[in-house]
Write a protein that holds these residues in place. Sequence first.
Motif, mmCIF file in Angstrom:
data_model
loop_
_atom_site.group_PDB
_atom_site.id
_atom_site.type_symbol
_atom_site.label_atom_id
_atom_site.label_comp_id
_atom_site.label_asym_id
_atom_site.label_seq_id
_atom_site.Cartn_x
_atom_site.Cartn_y
_atom_site.Cartn_z
ATOM 1 N N ALA A 43 0.838 -1.217 0.052
ATOM 2 C CA ALA A 43 -0.150 0.059 0.135
ATOM 3 C C ALA A 43 0.961 1.198 -0.080
ATOM 4 C CB ALA A 43 -1.010 -0.086 1.390
ATOM 5 N N GLU A 44 2.062 1.106 0.734
ATOM 6 C CA GLU A 44 2.923 2.303 0.779
ATOM 7 C C GLU A 44 3.507 2.720 -0.804
ATOM 8 O OE1 GLU A 44 4.523 2.362 5.468
ATOM 9 O OE2 GLU A 44 5.297 1.092 4.055
ATOM 10 N N LYS A 46 2.539 1.657 -3.382
ATOM 11 C CA LYS A 46 1.361 2.011 -4.536
ATOM 12 C C LYS A 46 1.115 3.178 -4.325
ATOM 13 C CE LYS A 46 -0.869 -0.170 -7.957
ATOM 14 N NZ LYS A 46 -0.198 -0.498 -9.053
ATOM 15 N N SER A 47 1.215 3.874 -3.312
ATOM 16 C CA SER A 47 0.736 5.170 -3.256
ATOM 17 C C SER A 47 1.820 6.472 -3.185
ATOM 18 C CB SER A 47 0.106 5.647 -1.799
ATOM 19 O OG SER A 47 0.925 5.142 -0.713
ATOM 20 N N THR A 48 2.981 5.958 -3.541
ATOM 21 C CA THR A 48 4.307 6.597 -3.874
ATOM 22 C C THR A 48 4.638 7.206 -5.179
ATOM 23 O OG1 THR A 48 5.301 5.673 -1.803
ATOM 24 C CG2 THR A 48 6.609 6.930 -3.497
ATOM 25 N N PRO A 79 -1.208 3.690 -11.083
ATOM 26 C CA PRO A 79 -1.839 4.132 -9.887
ATOM 27 C C PRO A 79 -3.143 3.083 -9.604
ATOM 28 C CG PRO A 79 -2.675 5.489 -11.585
ATOM 29 C CD PRO A 79 -1.414 4.736 -12.190
ATOM 30 N N HIS A 81 -5.351 -0.598 -9.227
ATOM 31 C CA HIS A 81 -4.949 -1.805 -8.409
ATOM 32 C C HIS A 81 -5.859 -3.149 -8.718
ATOM 33 C CE1 HIS A 81 -3.679 0.451 -4.883
ATOM 34 N NE2 HIS A 81 -4.262 1.287 -5.414
ATOM 35 N N GLY A 205 -9.799 0.854 -8.265
ATOM 36 C CA GLY A 205 -8.986 2.295 -8.252
ATOM 37 C C GLY A 205 -9.070 2.662 -9.904
#
Length: 337
Positions: A43-44, A46-48, A79, A81, A205
């Motif tokens: 999660a970290e 993928k959101s970077t 971005p 999923h 997403g």
Amino acid sequence: MLVTRAAREWPHGRAIAERCAALGIDVVDLPGDRLALGEQSYAEAKSTLAVTVAPPSKRRLQPIPPSADWRVDLAEGCPAHCAYCYLAGSLKGPPITRVYANLPEIMAELPRHLGTGTITSRSDARADEGTTFEASCYTDPLGLEPVTGSLSALIRYVGEWDAPAQLRFTTKFSDVEPLLALPHGGRVRMRASVNPAAYARFEGGTAPVADRLRALRRMADAGYLVGLTVAPIIAAPGWQEAYAGLIDQVAAAFEGTAPDLTVELITHRFTPGSREVLQSWYPGSRLDMGEAGRTEKRNKFGGIKHVYDRDTMRSLRAFFEERIADRLPFARILYWT
């Protein structure tokens, strides 16, 4: 968002950082050019988003059969999923998204490849497309467009050419408003990547398929070439009814018009490595990645890919060819794989 020192030296890199800051995204300027990410959860990572400079090895165009002559990368990572994401087996390391600041250097590689390639440049069936450049091999450029502006810049660039060429991109997103009025010169094809609504749970997403099709119709009305990427085709129970409904949905979206519409048909496949990565990313997914009903396909390097068996492939292909001919008579199937 992370910005490397080298990326800050490019106007496009600074513009991306400014755009993100205006959107309320935290922007961190790195002291150097290394992305020292350490241990990150999925999660970290993928959101970077990281703004970096594409090195020469990344700028060097590579063949991308069966889609296009050449692959051009504006970014690496996505971005969305998606439980079947093929990038899981293609990209190494944590799934952060890297966008490239040195866009002028990337675009400068394209003209020297005009008239070369082996997919459309030398194909009688696809000669009308000219030299083709695929911008969505390792990313979804429309999904990143609100913060990068890279796709718009590339469309303007190719739109100014006086040459037989085509820029191509495929997307699971729908915000095409910034693209509609661009001077594309009729040399840009947007394809919507679509699957039945029953499989929406595998595409987290992303924009709803109905929104993607509305966006595709808007692009066609704006003079763009358009297409469908039906991928991955999933032979789950009830697939005939699900995909029949999808094709009917496409026909309804283009009712009253007959655009230049291409169709690319790509069946679901996975490697042992990508399956392991995806199951670690999406442990609760119900996507079938078992080996029943599959056969092994080996590449020239000995790598194994699990594809549907011959009977399943034959049934799938016959269905799509017949249904598309019936409901989308103006469409042209480019390839099946």
